[in-house]
Motif scaffolding. Structure first.
Motif, mmCIF file in Angstrom:
data_model
loop_
_atom_site.group_PDB
_atom_site.id
_atom_site.type_symbol
_atom_site.label_atom_id
_atom_site.label_comp_id
_atom_site.label_asym_id
_atom_site.label_seq_id
_atom_site.Cartn_x
_atom_site.Cartn_y
_atom_site.Cartn_z
ATOM 1 N N ARG A 9 -6.405 8.613 -6.401
ATOM 2 C CA ARG A 9 -6.553 7.391 -7.199
ATOM 3 C C ARG A 9 -6.875 6.232 -6.263
ATOM 4 N N GLU A 10 -8.044 6.338 -5.634
ATOM 5 C CA GLU A 10 -8.411 5.370 -4.610
ATOM 6 C C GLU A 10 -9.907 5.086 -4.684
ATOM 7 N N ILE A 66 0.846 -1.204 0.000
ATOM 8 C CA ILE A 66 0.000 0.000 0.000
ATOM 9 C C ILE A 66 0.876 1.247 0.000
ATOM 10 N N TRP A 115 2.431 1.818 -3.414
ATOM 11 C CA TRP A 115 1.419 2.225 -4.391
ATOM 12 C C TRP A 115 1.037 3.691 -4.196
ATOM 13 N N GLN A 116 0.861 4.093 -2.955
ATOM 14 C CA GLN A 116 0.485 5.482 -2.704
ATOM 15 C C GLN A 116 1.642 6.432 -2.986
ATOM 16 N N GLY A 166 -3.934 8.218 -1.091
ATOM 17 C CA GLY A 166 -3.523 7.799 -2.425
ATOM 18 C C GLY A 166 -3.603 8.869 -3.482
ATOM 19 N N ARG A 190 -5.863 4.732 4.356
ATOM 20 C CA ARG A 190 -6.910 5.132 3.415
ATOM 21 C C ARG A 190 -6.919 6.658 3.244
ATOM 22 N N PRO A 202 -3.096 3.431 -8.589
ATOM 23 C CA PRO A 202 -4.436 3.286 -8.024
ATOM 24 C C PRO A 202 -4.525 2.161 -6.988
ATOM 25 N N VAL A 203 -5.272 2.442 -5.910
ATOM 26 C CA VAL A 203 -5.468 1.472 -4.824
ATOM 27 C C VAL A 203 -6.966 1.280 -4.614
ATOM 28 N N VAL A 204 -7.378 0.032 -4.498
ATOM 29 C CA VAL A 204 -8.774 -0.305 -4.219
ATOM 30 C C VAL A 204 -8.838 -1.001 -2.869
ATOM 31 N N PHE A 205 -9.631 -0.457 -1.953
ATOM 32 C CA PHE A 205 -9.868 -1.092 -0.664
ATOM 33 C C PHE A 205 -11.224 -1.779 -0.733
#
Length: 198
Positions: free
Chosen positions: A87-88, A39, A42-43, A84, A81, A48-51
């Motif tokens: 882009r989250e 994480i 990526w940030q 990002g 959270r 892009p990060v998907v939770f």
């Protein structure tokens, strides 16, 4: 390995409810540390990060049920959270595949022009494997860092039972051997993602 500059990290069901003893014995105590490292990278690199959060129905006995403390993300995820750079995405679901959640993961990935996804989280042989299989069927290049996830011992039919490690190996063989995903390590992904930003 090559990790694209717009590869999406999909963080599946890293929720407090999985800390309850009712799940039984888990494997891979390093999972949370590896998830956090991915994480963070990526940030840092603006990917892009998907939770993804599993919302079991209210009134059920599931530790992941809505309105129960176990539904919350684990602290190390919640603390990350919103960092990002826009882009989250938060996806909520009530089934195994993150592609059957709300809002539409597939539509969002298309908006990000993402063809490569990296799946981490809980549980290896359940929601992670289901999301990977569906991602492969949908044409995504699926990367599956096996040490950035964990699962639990499980009983099955005919008196059979398998340990968390055995289930993890079975998932790895099925996904990799079946062409659904490339099964790798966290270190592989970190190196590939860092190289792509130089």
């Amino acid at each position: 390995m090559e990790i694209a500059e717009n590869a999406a990290l999909i963080v599946v069901d890293v929720q407090k409810g999985y800390e309850e003893e009712s799940w039984g014995k888990r494997n891979n105590p390093a999972a949370e540390e590896n998830i956090a490292a991915l994480i963070d990278l990526w940030q840092k690199t603006g990917r892009p990060v998907v939770f993804v959060r599993h919302d079991s129905p209210e009134g059920s006995r599931s530790p992941l049920r809505k309105g129960y403390a176990g539904n919350d993300f684990k602290d190390f995820v919640e603390e990350r959270r919103g960092k990002g750079g826009g882009r989250e995405l938060l996806v909520t679901k009530a089934v195994n595949s993150a592609f059957y959640g709300e809002p539409s993961l597939r539509r969002w990935l298309a908006g990000e022009d993402t063809a490569q996804i990296v799946i981490v989280g809980i549980q290896t042989n359940m929601c992670n494997e289901t999301t990977a299989r569906m991602g492969g069927n949908l044409g995504y290049e699926v990367v599956f860092p096996l040490d950035a996830m964990h699962t639990f011992d499980q009983d099955g039919p005919f008196g059979w039972s398998r340990s968390a490690d055995e289930l993890t190996r079975a998932t790895a063989v099925s996904l990799h051997g079946g062409g659904f995903a490339e099964v790798v390590t966290t270190e592989d992904v970190l190196k590939g993602a860092s190289a792509g930003t130089r």
